[in-house]
Design an enzyme around this catalytic site. Structure first.
Site, PDB file in Angstrom:
ATOM      1  N   SER A 140       0.834  -1.195   0.000  1.00 16.40           N
ATOM      2  CA  SER A 140       0.000   0.000   0.000  1.00 16.40           C
ATOM      3  C   SER A 140       0.875   1.255   0.000  1.00 16.40           C
ATOM      4  CB  SER A 140      -0.963  -0.040   1.190  1.00 16.40           C
ATOM      5  OG  SER A 140      -1.922   0.995   1.110  1.00 16.40           O
TER       6      SER A 140
ATOM      7  N   GLU B  80      -5.209  -5.679  -4.616  1.00 19.01           N
ATOM      8  CA  GLU B  80      -4.939  -6.121  -3.249  1.00 19.01           C
ATOM      9  C   GLU B  80      -4.445  -7.568  -3.251  1.00 19.01           C
ATOM     10  OE1 GLU B  80      -8.298  -5.312  -0.771  1.00 19.01           O
ATOM     11  OE2 GLU B  80      -8.015  -3.147  -0.909  1.00 19.01           O
TER      12      GLU B  80
ATOM     13  N   HIS C  82      -4.292  -0.693  -4.038  1.00 18.41           N
ATOM     14  CA  HIS C  82      -5.720  -1.022  -3.843  1.00 18.41           C
ATOM     15  C   HIS C  82      -6.452  -0.773  -5.164  1.00 18.41           C
ATOM     16  CE1 HIS C  82      -5.176  -1.155   0.550  1.00 18.41           C
ATOM     17  NE2 HIS C  82      -4.473  -0.050   0.412  1.00 18.41           N
TER      18      HIS C  82
END
EC number: 3.4.15.6
Length: 290
Positions: A148, A217, A190
């Site tokens: 992330s 993800e 994401h």
């Protein structure tokens, strides 16, 4: 000069198993099934000393570091890696502390957690910690792994803000400088789950030389030699190549107006597919034409 280190960038929500659940031990077998084929296992397999590798989990990006750090330690310990610690750097002064820098010097792997990528760059950027991170990546058998925020911050150009629904309106996507481990790309995370394709389109149309990388993800890229990319994990990697763009209205419209782009090339990678940043060629591992 050839880059000696490896870069592993992950789109977020790495499936570490349900370590926050009370029935962890009862579900250990199910969790370990993921580890056998998953991203954390691949990080260990690629590391210098495998299960004996010295790993530092860096929680700087997170607002809940005391919860996130131990979760990674527990996940890695279930895989057999027990030389793992959490290194939470919350202030620039800490990134200049000789003891903290010494811990990085001894590490074989750093694992940057999710959170806010601007925290990573604003706290670590230009410090002795950052300088050593780059030196180790270029010159040692060393792994930078980031999920992330930790992935988004790895490149020279970094997306730090931008609404998914408004992303193809001029000026909606905000870009700044990242940690600079890899040049010529810009990374979004994401990606599939939060519908961020428009953010990457706008990032690329502004400078088509930059390859857009969208990470789903529990999906990532293993990058070796600074240019050979392999898809890992369970989902999709979207690549946006703007070098063949034929036309756009980008410079003719006002801020907030929709952007038009003609002839933008995209690739979709899944597990074990490869892509070369030298040739811009993708190889599908299980091609139906082989």
């Amino acid at each position: 000069m050839k880059i000696q280190g490896k870069l592993i960038i992950i789109g977020g929500a790495v499936d570490k198993g349900s370590f926050t659940e009370t029935d962890l031990d009862r579900n250990a077998a199910k969790n370990l099934n993921f580890f056998e084929t998953g991203i954390l296992k691949r990080i260990l397999d690629e590391s210098k000393h495998k299960l004996e590798s010295r790993i530092e989990v860096i929680t700087t990006a997170s607002k809940i570091p005391k919860e996130i750090g131990p979760e990674y330690v527990k996940a890695l310990s279930y895989l057999g890696a027990n030389n793992v610690d959490v290194l939470n750097i919350e202030r620039r002064e800490e990134a200049m502390d000789p003891e903290i820098v010494a811990r990085l010097k001894a590490a074989d792997v750093v694992m940057f957690t999710g959170g806010d990528q601007l925290r990573l760059t604003s706290i670590l950027g230009g410090t002795p910690f950052h300088d050593l991170l780059l030196e180790k990546y270029h010159n040692e058998d060393f792994i930078y792994a980031g999920t992330s925020a930790g992935a988004a911050a790895a490149s020279n150009n970094m997306i730090y803000q931008g609404s998914s629904s408004e992303a193809l309106l001029k000026g909606e996507v905000k870009i700044t400088s990242g940690l600079g481990l890899i040049d010529g790309v810009i990374i979004d995370t994401h990606f599939v789950q939060r519908g961020r394709i428009g953010r990457l389109f706008q990032s690329v149309v502004g400078n088509p030389k930059v390859l857009g990388i969208g990470l789903g993800e529990d999906t990532g890229l293993l990058i070796t030699d600074g240019k050979q990319m392999e898809a890992i994990g369970s989902g999709l990697v979207i690549l946006v190549d703007g070098r063949e763009i034929k036309d756009t209205n980008l410079t003719q419209i006002e801020l907030g107006q929709p952007i038009s782009i003609s002839h933008l090339v995209t690739h979709v990678m899944s597990k074990h597919d490869t892509f070369s940043l030298d040739t811009f060629k993708m190889t599908i591992q299980s091609s139906q034409y082989v």
